[in-house]
Design an enzyme around this catalytic site. Structure first.
Site, short mmCIF file in Angstrom:
data_model
loop_
_atom_site.label_atom_id
_atom_site.label_comp_id
_atom_site.label_asym_id
_atom_site.label_seq_id
_atom_site.Cartn_x
_atom_site.Cartn_y
_atom_site.Cartn_z
N LYS A 198 -1.91 -57.16 -140.69
CA LYS A 198 -1.21 -57.78 -139.64
C LYS A 198 -1.31 -56.77 -138.43
O LYS A 198 -1.11 -55.69 -138.56
CB LYS A 198 0.26 -58.27 -140.02
CG LYS A 198 1.28 -57.31 -140.46
CD LYS A 198 2.46 -57.73 -141.17
CE LYS A 198 3.34 -56.56 -141.56
NZ LYS A 198 4.25 -56.87 -142.59
N ARG A 226 15.38 -62.91 -145.33
CA ARG A 226 14.79 -62.80 -144.15
C ARG A 226 13.92 -64.10 -144.26
O ARG A 226 14.24 -65.12 -143.42
CB ARG A 226 13.76 -61.75 -143.77
CG ARG A 226 13.12 -61.61 -142.51
CD ARG A 226 12.16 -60.36 -142.47
NE ARG A 226 11.17 -60.33 -143.22
CZ ARG A 226 10.24 -59.59 -143.30
NH1 ARG A 226 10.30 -58.20 -142.30
NH2 ARG A 226 9.05 -59.27 -144.06
N TYR A 233 9.85 -41.67 -111.10
CA TYR A 233 10.64 -42.36 -110.77
C TYR A 233 12.11 -42.36 -111.02
O TYR A 233 12.42 -41.97 -112.01
CB TYR A 233 10.37 -44.03 -111.62
CG TYR A 233 9.02 -44.58 -111.00
CD1 TYR A 233 8.75 -44.79 -109.56
CD2 TYR A 233 8.22 -45.05 -111.81
CE1 TYR A 233 7.53 -45.35 -109.31
CE2 TYR A 233 7.05 -45.63 -111.49
CZ TYR A 233 6.64 -45.69 -109.98
OH TYR A 233 5.50 -46.35 -109.71
N MET A 274 4.45 -46.96 -116.10
CA MET A 274 3.61 -47.99 -116.74
C MET A 274 2.29 -47.70 -117.07
O MET A 274 2.03 -47.74 -118.41
CB MET A 274 3.24 -49.19 -115.87
CG MET A 274 2.73 -50.33 -116.58
SD MET A 274 2.37 -51.51 -115.30
CE MET A 274 3.95 -52.24 -114.79
#
Ligand SMILES: *Cc1c(COP(=O)(O)O)cnc(C)c1O
Length: 368
Positions: free
Chosen positions: A38, A136, A264, A313
């Site tokens: 997965k 779950r 930033y 990013m």
């Protein structure tokens, strides 16, 4: 290995083979091996990983969602594929692509029977999931009679396996809890076997279950993280080889003076003269902001350089004030020496998360 010339995730298929054979060596010869592929095989690339494991003779695959199974079928994977968490909206296409559903509650059981009947299926293989403490997904032990009542009304499906999932197999402080899960699973399995009149396969172990609870291997184990080289403990990590290495290069070096800031929001402020390197990888590639501001690090010429300021990013900056290096030099985030699990720990997360986060934008490079 040639040095990286851009950001790459190197995938070592030799390490994957090693881990497969090592984990298999812990099983009885007749215990089947399901490889969990997965989330793009934990970030490694599901198709290449599944093809390689299919060649090595794996018995089964598991994915989380139908879409992941469709991709494997489209690329020619023939081995049975268990879909751990399918949704009814995808049942038609699941059947069309010979994927096998985990049925974990009344709603999905009934929805699946109805689609299987509409498609005139007979004995379509399904896997019944029971909850034994993870809370779950899964039926409860006292749902067995309800499940039987539904199975007895249809010939469209057949129970290929009955399974459950351990909540804390890697944590030996929870041994008692885990043993209780295993014994409830045994009693559910006995109950349903008696009522079915045949023996479905039983399975409960993930990687750490396989390692820590050999008495619970039953008919099959479901192994994910171990295949990719992590055993959730220092002892086991020695026996496994990390499959993925994340590497990049230095794009640019900046000299900064005391009180200058980097990145930033001016999140890093130099306390004296220093040097920084800008690396072409950012949170869009899977190195999240959590690794910024001194928590995470990279390795340049065998020395650790902390990630400073906010991760952007598409890039991030590291402090190389004390490291001999130049533009174009290789930068290692993790490899077989500097483990992904250690970098993950620097940000209080786990190998599973850092591996699965590496995004599609990062080039995959296969080596053997
Ligand atoms: C992801 C998953 C696994 C694999 O667990 P690892 O710890 O990676 O071996 C096994 N079973 C289920 C149900 C899962 O969701």
């Amino acid at each position: 290995m040639p040095k990286a010339q851009e950001t790459v995730l190197e995938i070592n298929l030799g390490a994957l083979s090693h881990n497969f054979y090592y984990l298999k060596s812990k099983l009885n010869l007749d215990t089947k091996f399901l490889a969990v592929v997965k989330a793009f095989a934990y970030g490694n690339d599901a198709v290449t990983t599944a093809k390689h494991l299919e060649e090595l003779g794996v018995d089964y695959f598991a994915v989380a969602y139908v879409k992941e199974g469709l991709l494997l079928r489209e690329k020619g994977i023939k081995t049975p594929i268990l879909v751990l968490h399918p949704q009814p909206v995808n049942f038609k296409s699941l059947i069309e692509h010979c994927l096998e559903p985990s049925l974990y509650n009344a709603k999905v059981l009934n929805a699946f029977i109805s689609v299987a009947e509409k498609q005139a299926q007979k004995d379509y293989p399904v896997h019944i999931k029971f909850n034994t403490g993870l809370n779950r997904l899964g039926f409860w032990e006292n749902d067995v009679d309800y499940i039987m009542s539904k199975l007895n009304t249809t010939k469209s499906i057949k129970v290929k396996s009955v399974f459950s999932h351990l909540a804390a197999s890697e944590d030996l402080n929870e041994e008692l809890f885990t043993k209780n899960q295993i014994s409830s699973f045994k009693s559910i399995a006995e109950n349903i076997e008696n009522k079915l009149g045949y023996k479905p396969w039983l399975h409960i172990c993930n990687t750490s279950g396989l390692i820590n609870y050999p008495e619970a291997h039953f008919d099959m184990v479901r192994c994910g993280i171990g295949l990719y080289g992590f055993g959730n403990s220092a002892e086991e990590d020695i026996n496994l080889r990390p499959v993925a290495s994340l590497k990049s290069i230095i794009s640019q070096i900046h000299k900064i003076e005391k009180d200058e800031t980097v990145g930033y929001n001016r999140a890093y402020k130099a306390s004296g003269f220093g040097k920084t390197a800008t690396i072409p990888i950012g949170h869009a590639d899977g190195i999240g902001r959590i690794y910024g501001n001194g928590k995470g690090y990279v390795v340049i010429n065998n020395q650790k350089a902390p990630i400073i300021g906010n991760v952007c990013m598409d890039m991030l900056m590291v402090d190389i004030s004390n490291i001999e290096c130049k533009e174009g030099d290789e930068v290692i985030f993790f490899d077989s020496n500097y483990k992904a699990s250690d970098l993950a720990e620097s940000a209080h997360t786990i190998s599973y998360e850092i591996l699965t986060a590496i995004s599609n934008r990062v080039k995959r490079l296969y080596i053997n």
